[in-house]
Scaffold this motif. Structure first.
Motif, mmCIF file in Angstrom:
data_model
loop_
_atom_site.group_PDB
_atom_site.id
_atom_site.type_symbol
_atom_site.label_atom_id
_atom_site.label_comp_id
_atom_site.label_asym_id
_atom_site.label_seq_id
_atom_site.Cartn_x
_atom_site.Cartn_y
_atom_site.Cartn_z
ATOM 1 N N GLU A 65 0.829 -1.188 0.000
ATOM 2 C CA GLU A 65 0.000 0.000 0.000
ATOM 3 C C GLU A 65 0.872 1.250 0.000
ATOM 4 O OE1 GLU A 65 -3.292 0.393 -0.287
ATOM 5 O OE2 GLU A 65 -3.411 -1.776 -0.614
ATOM 6 N N TYR A 66 0.528 2.171 -0.887
ATOM 7 C CA TYR A 66 1.218 3.460 -0.926
ATOM 8 C C TYR A 66 0.892 4.230 0.345
ATOM 9 C CZ TYR A 66 2.037 8.325 -2.363
ATOM 10 O OH TYR A 66 2.443 9.635 -2.425
ATOM 11 N N VAL A 67 1.933 4.701 1.059
ATOM 12 C CA VAL A 67 1.739 5.395 2.327
ATOM 13 C C VAL A 67 1.895 6.901 2.159
ATOM 14 C CG1 VAL A 67 2.589 5.663 4.698
ATOM 15 C CG2 VAL A 67 2.490 3.389 3.659
ATOM 16 N N THR A 68 3.038 7.315 1.647
ATOM 17 C CA THR A 68 3.293 8.740 1.473
ATOM 18 C C THR A 68 4.495 8.920 0.560
ATOM 19 O OG1 THR A 68 3.620 10.839 2.650
ATOM 20 C CG2 THR A 68 4.878 8.957 3.429
ATOM 21 N N ALA A 69 4.777 10.160 0.252
ATOM 22 C CA ALA A 69 5.973 10.523 -0.496
ATOM 23 C C ALA A 69 6.461 11.854 0.045
ATOM 24 C CB ALA A 69 5.691 10.620 -1.992
ATOM 25 N N PHE A 70 7.767 12.049 0.042
ATOM 26 C CA PHE A 70 8.296 13.320 0.512
ATOM 27 C C PHE A 70 9.623 13.621 -0.167
ATOM 28 C CE2 PHE A 70 9.765 10.102 3.502
ATOM 29 C CZ PHE A 70 11.096 10.408 3.709
ATOM 30 N N ALA A 71 10.058 14.851 -0.006
ATOM 31 C CA ALA A 71 11.283 15.388 -0.618
ATOM 32 C C ALA A 71 11.080 15.540 -2.120
ATOM 33 C CB ALA A 71 12.495 14.518 -0.331
ATOM 34 N N ARG A 72 11.120 16.777 -2.578
ATOM 35 C CA ARG A 72 10.976 17.079 -3.997
ATOM 36 C C ARG A 72 12.307 17.557 -4.548
ATOM 37 N NH1 ARG A 72 5.438 17.607 -5.236
ATOM 38 N NH2 ARG A 72 4.412 15.993 -4.009
ATOM 39 N N GLY A 73 12.352 17.696 -5.859
ATOM 40 C CA GLY A 73 13.527 18.253 -6.492
ATOM 41 C C GLY A 73 13.559 19.757 -6.333
#
Length: 343
Positions: A65-73
């Motif tokens: 299951e996809y939980v989250t994403a963080f840190a962008r370019g």
């Protein structure tokens, strides 16, 4: 005296991932690490034409299951200007956790280490001016923590290893440019075993080197080539709780496995099947199934293509990252098979 010989058996489990800039997927993943519980953190380089894309994707291993994403370019400030905000990543290379579960990410473009909480909240950074002095970094790549919460960083551009406290205080360094024992030529990956010994993938020397926690040279294995136990630009390295060593053999498109003495045991060239996320996307876009049926050479989809990173967890699951295919292949190490009488 009778001897006991053992071999490691790796059983393919499943594949994780699909190509996506945002949400449940990866864009040019380079490294993977196990977090607390059953969380998997996948570190991505993103793409040059979408610099704002996600850099770290978090998912559960049990049900994927996809939980989250963080840190962008970085974000553009103009045609030729960019904003390197705290917490942004440009060319991230590796990820590791301290004992509190905080996430440390090396970035060879910004020459810094960014630190996030386990949920992705930005905490701080280590950053000195790029250079070759103590604590200065030049294109840092691999990072690994020992049991005392000290961090070992591959200072690739300076051809050395540096050791820091978790707060970034310099402790030690070793290595120089060259091909002799304890020397490096663009080292990349790093791992620490249960005894605290340090393993480094010496990328352009096509070998793995092992050191004591203080940097004393212990052994090396590997030469340039395509045969068993040879390497063509080894990138990631990992060591399991039994001392078995796993190496992502990048340009040979394979995973190689070695015993604690550095002797070759086995290799895998890939067994990928469609991931859960890939099936979800295909089910939502039936025309993609038709395109796959017409695709030439689809049988090669199972093979590794430039594996960049490898990680192993305490359940003997091995995770092999493929940047070019935007996925992670997962294997399970089975109990060793013993040959000959037990002593």
């Amino acid at each position: 005296m009778p001897t006991v010989a053992n071999s490691v058996i790796l059983k393919y489990s499943h594949t994780i991932g699909r190509g996506e800039q945002f949400g449940p997927g990866f864009t040019s993943p380079v490294f993977v690490a196990r977090g607390e519980g059953d969380m998997l953190y996948v570190l991505c380089r993103g793409s040059e034409y979408r610099p704002e894309g996600t850099r770290i994707t978090v998912l559960t291993l049990g049900d994927e299951e996809y939980v989250t994403a963080f840190a962008r370019g970085v974000t553009a400030q103009g045609p030729h200007a960019f904003n390197f905000d705290d917490g942004s990543l440009v060319w991230p290379t590796a990820i590791a956790f301290d004992r509190a579960g905080n996430v440390y990410v090396t970035d060879e473009w910004t020459n810094r280490v960014s630190i996030f909480g386990k949920d992705g909240d930005y905490i701080s950074k280590w950053q000195e001016r790029p250079g070759s002095g103590d604590s200065e970094l030049n294109r840092p790549s691999g990072i690994a923590f020992d049991a005392d919460d000290n961090a070992y960083i591959v200072d690739s551009g300076n051809n050395r290893i540096q050791k820091f406290t978790k707060d970034g205080r310099f402790l030690a360094k070793w290595g120089s440019a060259g091909s002799g024992p304890g020397q490096f030529n663009m080292p990349w990956g790093i791992a620490v075993d249960r005894a605290g010994d340090v393993y480094v993938s010496d990328w352009r020397n096509d070998r793995i080197q092992k050191f004591s926690p203080n940097g004393n040279f212990l052994m090396q294995f590997g030469t340039s080539g395509t045969g068993e136990g040879q390497f063509n630009r080894p990138s990631g390295v990992a060591v399991d709780q039994d001392g078995v060593i796993y190496v992502a053999d990048w340009l040979n498109n394979r995973l190689q496995v070695f015993d604690p003495e550095g002797d070759f045991i086995a290799q895998k060239t890939g067994d990928a099947t469609l991931s859960k996320w890939a099936k979800d996307k295909l089910d939502a876009n039936p025309e993609m199934y038709q395109e796959r049926e017409r695709a030439y050479g689809l049988e090669r989809e199972k093979d590794f293509w430039g594996p960049t990173g490898v990680a192993v967890d305490d359940q003997n699951r091995i995770f092999v990252v493929e940047s070019a295919r935007n996925r992670v292949q997962v294997y399970q190490k089975l109990s060793p098979t013993f040959v000959g009488p037990r002593l």
